[in-house]
Write a protein that holds these residues in place. Sequence first.
Motif, mmCIF file in Angstrom:
data_model
loop_
_atom_site.group_PDB
_atom_site.id
_atom_site.type_symbol
_atom_site.label_atom_id
_atom_site.label_comp_id
_atom_site.label_asym_id
_atom_site.label_seq_id
_atom_site.Cartn_x
_atom_site.Cartn_y
_atom_site.Cartn_z
ATOM 1 N N VAL A 4 -2.398 6.433 39.488
ATOM 2 C CA VAL A 4 -2.547 6.417 38.032
ATOM 3 C C VAL A 4 -2.603 4.971 37.555
ATOM 4 O O VAL A 4 -2.088 4.055 38.211
ATOM 5 C CB VAL A 4 -1.379 7.149 37.316
ATOM 6 C CG1 VAL A 4 -1.306 8.599 37.748
ATOM 7 C CG2 VAL A 4 -0.048 6.445 37.578
ATOM 8 N N SER A 5 -3.226 4.769 36.426
ATOM 9 C CA SER A 5 -3.244 3.436 35.815
ATOM 10 C C SER A 5 -1.830 3.042 35.397
ATOM 11 O O SER A 5 -1.000 3.892 35.059
ATOM 12 C CB SER A 5 -4.166 3.456 34.590
ATOM 13 O OG SER A 5 -3.961 2.323 33.780
ATOM 14 N N LYS A 6 -1.567 1.738 35.391
ATOM 15 C CA LYS A 6 -0.248 1.257 34.968
ATOM 16 C C LYS A 6 0.042 1.572 33.502
ATOM 17 O O LYS A 6 1.192 1.540 33.066
ATOM 18 C CB LYS A 6 -0.133 -0.251 35.207
ATOM 19 C CG LYS A 6 0.092 -0.618 36.664
ATOM 20 C CD LYS A 6 0.357 -2.106 36.813
ATOM 21 C CE LYS A 6 0.663 -2.457 38.278
ATOM 22 N NZ LYS A 6 0.921 -3.902 38.466
ATOM 23 N N LYS A 7 -1.011 1.891 32.761
ATOM 24 C CA LYS A 7 -0.835 2.242 31.351
ATOM 25 C C LYS A 7 -0.622 3.741 31.166
ATOM 26 O O LYS A 7 -0.365 4.196 30.038
ATOM 27 C CB LYS A 7 -2.060 1.796 30.547
ATOM 28 C CG LYS A 7 -2.279 0.290 30.560
ATOM 29 C CD LYS A 7 -3.538 -0.080 29.786
ATOM 30 C CE LYS A 7 -3.777 -1.589 29.822
ATOM 31 N NZ LYS A 7 -5.021 -1.974 29.090
ATOM 32 N N HIS A 8 -0.725 4.503 32.241
ATOM 33 C CA HIS A 8 -0.569 5.960 32.152
ATOM 34 C C HIS A 8 0.907 6.317 31.971
ATOM 35 O O HIS A 8 1.799 5.609 32.456
ATOM 36 C CB HIS A 8 -1.119 6.601 33.433
ATOM 37 C CG HIS A 8 -1.312 8.069 33.338
ATOM 38 N ND1 HIS A 8 -0.288 8.965 33.529
ATOM 39 C CD2 HIS A 8 -2.424 8.810 33.075
ATOM 40 C CE1 HIS A 8 -0.752 10.195 33.391
ATOM 41 N NE2 HIS A 8 -2.055 10.127 33.115
ATOM 42 N N ARG A 9 1.164 7.434 31.298
ATOM 43 C CA ARG A 9 2.549 7.858 31.046
ATOM 44 C C ARG A 9 3.334 8.072 32.342
ATOM 45 O O ARG A 9 4.544 7.839 32.387
ATOM 46 C CB ARG A 9 2.564 9.159 30.218
ATOM 47 C CG ARG A 9 1.849 10.322 30.883
ATOM 48 C CD ARG A 9 1.887 11.579 30.050
ATOM 49 N NE ARG A 9 1.150 12.650 30.700
ATOM 50 C CZ ARG A 9 1.632 13.411 31.674
ATOM 51 N NH1 ARG A 9 2.881 13.215 32.108
ATOM 52 N NH2 ARG A 9 0.893 14.349 32.225
ATOM 53 N N LEU A 10 2.655 8.506 33.434
ATOM 54 C CA LEU A 10 3.359 8.760 34.691
ATOM 55 C C LEU A 10 3.733 7.465 35.419
ATOM 56 O O LEU A 10 4.530 7.487 36.351
ATOM 57 C CB LEU A 10 2.513 9.642 35.612
ATOM 58 C CG LEU A 10 2.313 11.100 35.154
ATOM 59 C CD1 LEU A 10 1.373 11.831 36.109
ATOM 60 C CD2 LEU A 10 3.650 11.820 35.069
ATOM 61 N N ALA A 11 3.133 6.350 34.985
ATOM 62 C CA ALA A 11 3.418 5.075 35.649
ATOM 63 C C ALA A 11 4.846 4.607 35.388
ATOM 64 O O ALA A 11 5.416 3.861 36.190
ATOM 65 C CB ALA A 11 2.431 4.016 35.190
ATOM 66 N N THR A 12 5.410 5.020 34.277
ATOM 67 C CA THR A 12 6.754 4.560 33.933
ATOM 68 C C THR A 12 7.806 5.646 34.137
ATOM 69 O O THR A 12 8.983 5.433 33.858
ATOM 70 C CB THR A 12 6.788 4.112 32.455
ATOM 71 O OG1 THR A 12 6.345 5.200 31.623
ATOM 72 C CG2 THR A 12 5.876 2.913 32.241
ATOM 73 N N GLN A 13 7.377 6.811 34.624
ATOM 74 C CA GLN A 13 8.314 7.892 34.876
ATOM 75 C C GLN A 13 8.768 7.875 36.333
ATOM 76 O O GLN A 13 8.650 6.874 37.027
ATOM 77 C CB GLN A 13 7.679 9.234 34.490
ATOM 78 C CG GLN A 13 7.397 9.359 32.991
ATOM 79 C CD GLN A 13 6.824 10.710 32.625
ATOM 80 O OE1 GLN A 13 6.887 11.663 33.389
ATOM 81 N NE2 GLN A 13 6.261 10.793 31.425
ATOM 82 N N GLN A 14 9.245 9.005 36.795
ATOM 83 C CA GLN A 14 9.806 9.111 38.129
ATOM 84 C C GLN A 14 8.787 8.718 39.202
ATOM 85 O O GLN A 14 7.595 8.785 38.988
ATOM 86 C CB GLN A 14 10.307 10.543 38.391
ATOM 87 C CG GLN A 14 9.206 11.604 38.378
ATOM 88 C CD GLN A 14 8.921 12.154 37.000
ATOM 89 O OE1 GLN A 14 9.191 11.495 36.012
ATOM 90 N NE2 GLN A 14 8.378 13.352 36.942
ATOM 91 N N SER A 15 9.314 8.331 40.381
ATOM 92 C CA SER A 15 8.437 7.898 41.469
ATOM 93 C C SER A 15 7.780 9.063 42.190
ATOM 94 O O SER A 15 6.834 8.872 42.943
ATOM 95 C CB SER A 15 9.232 7.060 42.485
ATOM 96 O OG SER A 15 10.284 7.827 43.037
#
Length: 299
Positions: free
Chosen positions: A169-180
């Motif tokens: 996913v892009s670093k700007k995607h919501r999943l980028a800042t969620q769980q690994s």
Amino acid sequence: MELHQLRYFLAVAEEGNFTRAAEKCFVSQPSLSAQIIKLEGELGQKLFNRLGRRAELTRAGEFLETRARNILMEVENAERQIKENEEDISGVVKVGVTPSVTPYFIPPLIRMCRERYPNLEVHVQESLRRRLIDDVSGGLIEVAISSYTGDTPTIDAEPILREDLVLAVSKKHRLATQQSKVSIDDFKDEPLVMLGESATLGDKVFDFFDRMNIQPKVVGLCSQVRSVKEMVNLGMGVAILPAMAKEEHLPFDIVYRSLVSERMTRLLFALTHSRRYLSPGARVFVDLIREVAYSIDAK
């Protein structure tokens, strides 16, 4: 029955035409036809149905085709094995690889081969799985790195690496800042960028969604992993890629998430011909493939 007759016979079987077969064998068409007629006389069977300019194998011809290929292959094996010095690792080894593997397997393989066997020249052909299998079977390449379904009797397939598939996913995607780690529920409605349907990896991803009874929203079909990553980088969608794709040192603002509960993997093989003589160079190259696969698996 002579070897040149078998070569002429196979040329006609492959070309479906006597004139083109003669050109392929660098003989005149009457000479080739005469040898085929002589071969048919010796066997007491017609080998071809002559349908205007087309030539189609009869049942006897179909039987002879398999035998003829085996005979000529064994002759070639004997000649190569006698002529080649088993301790002289030189010459050319022709290697095939699927596009999703090339950027990660081939550079370390080439570096190791140059360091250890400076007189061995490696020629690399990048193709899809079906073409690679056909080229190994036909003797156009000696070794291939690809997935495999076990459906070709002339192929020896040695498992070399089982690899996880990951979500990119892009670093700007919501999943980028969620769980690994993510589940399919986390991205089932996301736009999806994929390798084309003819690619083995793409087939595996489609099968994955089918098993979950989910219709993916495909916004991009690419032939190369790098193209997929570029689209993900632009925020066009998410993608499922092999874990080794994470190692590429290119300017992509992408993060990778492991898949939980619906873990996906792909199995890669070193493919060689089950009966064709493998040159000393090809044998050491297979050893290098094992070594590189082990180093990737250990990461």
